[in-house]
Design a protein around this motif. Sequence first.
Motif, PDB file in Angstrom:
ATOM      1  N   LEU A  81       0.806  -1.212   0.000  1.00  0.00           N
ATOM      2  CA  LEU A  81       0.000   0.000   0.000  1.00  0.00           C
ATOM      3  C   LEU A  81       0.842   1.266   0.000  1.00  0.00           C
ATOM      4  O   LEU A  81       0.622   2.177  -0.784  1.00  0.00           O
ATOM      5  N   GLY A  82       1.830   1.307   0.874  1.00  0.00           N
ATOM      6  CA  GLY A  82       2.610   2.533   1.074  1.00  0.00           C
ATOM      7  C   GLY A  82       3.318   3.007  -0.172  1.00  0.00           C
ATOM      8  O   GLY A  82       2.997   4.077  -0.711  1.00  0.00           O
ATOM      9  N   PHE A  83       4.263   2.213  -0.665  1.00  0.00           N
ATOM     10  CA  PHE A  83       5.055   2.638  -1.823  1.00  0.00           C
ATOM     11  C   PHE A  83       4.203   2.800  -3.086  1.00  0.00           C
ATOM     12  O   PHE A  83       4.358   3.779  -3.805  1.00  0.00           O
ATOM     13  N   PRO A  84       3.285   1.837  -3.377  1.00  0.00           N
ATOM     14  CA  PRO A  84       2.453   2.019  -4.569  1.00  0.00           C
ATOM     15  C   PRO A  84       1.684   3.342  -4.526  1.00  0.00           C
ATOM     16  O   PRO A  84       1.565   4.043  -5.528  1.00  0.00           O
ATOM     17  N   HIS A  85       1.211   3.688  -3.343  1.00  0.00           N
ATOM     18  CA  HIS A  85       0.454   4.923  -3.204  1.00  0.00           C
ATOM     19  C   HIS A  85       1.371   6.124  -3.374  1.00  0.00           C
ATOM     20  O   HIS A  85       1.048   7.075  -4.095  1.00  0.00           O
ATOM     21  N   LEU A  86       2.528   6.052  -2.730  1.00  0.00           N
ATOM     22  CA  LEU A  86       3.477   7.165  -2.736  1.00  0.00           C
ATOM     23  C   LEU A  86       3.976   7.444  -4.149  1.00  0.00           C
ATOM     24  O   LEU A  86       4.060   8.581  -4.581  1.00  0.00           O
ATOM     25  N   PHE A  87       4.333   6.382  -4.869  1.00  0.00           N
ATOM     26  CA  PHE A  87       4.946   6.572  -6.189  1.00  0.00           C
ATOM     27  C   PHE A  87       3.976   6.289  -7.321  1.00  0.00           C
ATOM     28  O   PHE A  87       4.368   6.166  -8.471  1.00  0.00           O
ATOM     29  N   GLN A  88       2.698   6.147  -6.973  1.00  0.00           N
ATOM     30  CA  GLN A  88       1.669   6.009  -8.003  1.00  0.00           C
ATOM     31  C   GLN A  88       1.918   4.862  -8.970  1.00  0.00           C
ATOM     32  O   GLN A  88       2.055   5.069 -10.166  1.00  0.00           O
TER      33      GLN A  88
END
Lengths: 228, 243
Positions: A81-88
Amino acid sequence: MKELLIELIGAPLGTIVFQLIFAAQYTVYLSLIAFVGGGIAAVFITLARIAPYKPIRSAATGYIWLFQSTPLLMLLFLCGLGFPHLFQFQISPWTAASVALTIFTSAYLAEVWRGAIGAVETGQWEAGNALNLRYVVMLRRIVIPQAIKFGLAPTIGFLVQIIKGTSLAYIIGFQDLMLVGKRWANAPVDGSEPFVIFPIMAVLYFCLCYPLALFARQLEQKALARGQ
Amino acid sequence: MPIVSMKAVQKWYGDYHALKDLDFSVEQGERVVICGPSGSGKSTLIRCINGLETCDAGSIVVNGIELTQRSDSVAKIRSLVGMVFQQFNLFPHLSALENCTLALTEELGLTQPQADEKAMQYLDRVRIADQATKRPAQLSGGQQQRVAIARALCLEPELMLFDEPTSALDPEMISEVLETMVSLAEDGMSMICVTHELGFAREVAHRIIFMDEGALVEDRDPVGFFEHPDNPRTKKFLSKILR
Ligand SMILES: Nc1ncnc2c1ncn2[C@@H]1O[C@H](COP(=O)(O)OP(=O)(O)OP(=O)(O)O)[C@@H](O)[C@H]1O
Ligand SMILES: [Mg+2]
């Protein structure tokens, strides 16, 4: 097999048990990916951890320290969740869970294996040095064969921890025994109450883990017997 | 040219001064016994010679090769120097024969049959050829130490270092190891031997050195050493050990 189960224990329960067993295979796959991927990564981290160059050693120590002190749950959140959200970017639960568990496993196994290598007497290194053996030869022919004796049982034992660890991956939507089980437990279907489902899940986890735990214990006892 | 020449060697472990400005040399074919109380720096001294410890100052030259931090000088020197340890340090997962052949096949490029043949010669030389296929754990301490000597000899060293080779042995096994070392001495091997076996020292040593607190206190021929040592510390040590 589904029909057989329904015949044996009735309609809703047979279907549920079948689905749980079916989902358990993904638990196994994820565990294998984590174990194999993490094991390969751990080989390199372990070698870096004992390399004769300080910067490489420090980097490996940092990696182990960082990921050993990060809870698995947080790694899963970050990867799923975190990285996918952060880096789209998009990431499947499969990939995210595999990456998180691989990192987790690699840090843990690298630490176990470093300990196993450290347990080999320093006299062995000294004898190798006095015989003018190269570093790689000492590792390959002297140190690693002896370290395996110390590291094998905790390594197999950790496989149990991974299998149990995969159950956390439901949190990022990974379709495993845990997610399917929880879904059934919450479903308003007669015969799928939590007090029915969870014991079945526990039995399935037990069936996956117990043989490994037993195997690890056997290895440990063998190592002990040999040590005497 | 001396086989070992150490000049002004200093060694510190943290704040502990283990070797204090040490000058020491050994001629080709010479046999030197080093004794002294525990902690006097005997092991440190001989471990510096083959680079198992690095000294902090001074120079060490072995057979004309200066020991520096460079790994090629360390490797060159190690290929000339065999070492035997108090705890044998055999490789427990390998047979006696494999212990001897490992360096031959891995580092000297011998084929396995060539290495086996050579190793068997040296195992025979220390009279243990009949135990070649056994693992160290299946051998007695004296046998293990003889395998360790054979393992070092396989590399055909110019100099042998012994660090208390009989201290870890039961009394009844000491003589078999000492006999092996005497026979090496008879072949003219240069040897530096840390030991408290003074009978052995009297028999084979050209020089006996007494070390105390990181310094060479006495450096004499055996007769002089035992009959009329110069230093009171040597006298005290001898009176304790010869009692
Ligand atoms: N790796 C080390 N780190 C710190 N101190 C050390 C180390 N190795 C040796 N020393 C210290 O240096 C001193 C000399 O040690 P060394 O092993 O050379 O003595 P020794 O004369 O061989 O004694 P022994 O008869 O007990 O073998 C001792 O006081 C020891 O505690
Ligand atoms: Mg010593």
